[in-house]
Design an enzyme around this catalytic site. Structure first.
Site, PDB file in Angstrom:
ATOM      1  N   PRO A   2      39.921  71.156  13.649  1.00 23.60           N
ATOM      2  CG  PRO A   2      39.000  72.331  11.861  1.00 23.60           C
ATOM      3  CD  PRO A   2      38.729  71.908  13.280  1.00 23.60           C
ATOM      4  CD  GLU A   3      45.508  69.198  16.608  1.00 21.08           C
ATOM      5  OE1 GLU A   3      46.728  69.468  16.632  1.00 21.08           O
ATOM      6  OE2 GLU A   3      44.997  68.322  17.317  1.00 21.08           O
ATOM      7  NE  ARG A 124      29.696  70.940  18.964  1.00 25.51           N
ATOM      8  CZ  ARG A 124      30.373  70.358  19.940  1.00 25.51           C
ATOM      9  NH1 ARG A 124      31.315  69.490  19.653  1.00 25.51           N
ATOM     10  NH2 ARG A 124      30.110  70.646  21.193  1.00 25.51           N
TER      11      ARG A 124
END
Ligand code: ZN
Length: 291
Positions: A2-3, A124
């Site tokens: 996600p940016e 993750r």
């Protein structure tokens, strides 16, 4: 990952839904995702009301009535999903945005007084949720090194130029990705904005004219704003694992479009490596030369 626009989508969506709600319980299944002392959680989180949600670069700050804050970094695969009378989810685009929760990616569950819940999912496990006194938040290492917000109203192209020019011998892409120059720009928006300004990403900063820097500044702001306007990657534009994934790439002109025609000139987009990162560019629009 996600940016900035995706994190802004999370912020805007959750602001409507959780500000004013009171937390009654918090559970987690992975200590690194929630590295907080039990005593602090009991005293400053459980029973607290959500007062505000802010964003700095790619980090969310949930301010609590106890003058503590939850600082949340989504990293590679983090997402926040609210389930109550309304549903909302954003961040990493995968099926957990729309599926039954908790699931195997759920790391932290926040439960509110009315029974609604906020899930921090992170396949993750690189992301984290830290509970800190609000007054200490600006002083954590992560924030101290950060440059200005690219969309801040008082951030000008001249300041952008001045910050870029501190690294004259570096490539324009490396400097865009440098979080101390400007905050929150990742690989997608670096590629998209240098394409927008027609600059080859490996061009050294000292060889980029003021006119090009100004164009780049505008292109960067435009592409970030466009993505925010489209809602980043949220459950609303997420279909499923087989369908259109996440869609924060749906507007991309070059990113992950190697082999396809440049939308501006029809030349085939290529993928190469600049600043150690996979880089997408149009070899015609973004010729390597002094600009
Ligand atoms: Zn082109």
């Amino acid at each position: 990952m996600p940016e900035l626009p995706e994190v802004e989508t999370v912020r805007a969506g959750l602001s409507r839904l959780i500000v004013g709600r009171r937390l009654v319980a918090v559970t987690h299944d992975w200590n690194k995702s929630f590295p907080n002392a039990e005593a602090d959680v009991a005293r400053f989180l459980v029973g607290a009301e959500v007062v505000d949600i802010r964003r700095r670069a790619k980090v969310l700050i949930i301010e609590l009535s106890t003058e503590y804050s939850l600082v949340i970094h989504l990293k590679m695969t983090g997402q926040l999903v609210f389930r109550g009378e309304q549903h909302f989810g954003a961040g990493h685009p995968n099926d957990s945005l729309i599926g039954e929760l908790p699931d195997k990616s759920t790391r932290v569950i926040f439960e509110f007084k009315d029974g609604s819940r906020l899930y921090f999912n992170d396949q993750r496990k690189f992301g984290w949720v830290r509970l800190l006194p609000s007054s200490e938040v600006p002083n954590i290492d992560f924030f101290k090194k950060l440059g200005p917000e690219p969309l801040a109203a008082d951030f000008t192209w001249q300041q952008f130029r001045e910050r870029m020019q501190r690294r004259p011998g570096s490539s324009i892409k490396a400097v865009l990705l440098d979080q101390s120059v400007v905050a929150g720009v990742g690989n997608i928006y670096a590629d998209e904005s240098v394409w927008g300004a027609k600059i080859h990403p490996s061009t050294l900063v000292k060889n980029v004219s003021d006119a090009k820097i100004k164009l780049l500044f505008k292109a960067l702001q435009d592409v970030l704003q466009l993505s925010i306007d489209k809602g980043g990657s949220s459950d609303r534009n997420y279909v499923n694992a087989e369908g259109k994934k996440g869609s924060y790439l749906s507007f991309a002109q070059v990113f992950r479009r190697e082999g396809q025609p440049c939308p501006r000139c029809d030349t085939t987009i290529i993928k190469t490596r600049v600043a150690g990162r996979g880089t997408h560019l149009c070899p015609h629009c973004q010729r390597r030369r002094n600009t």
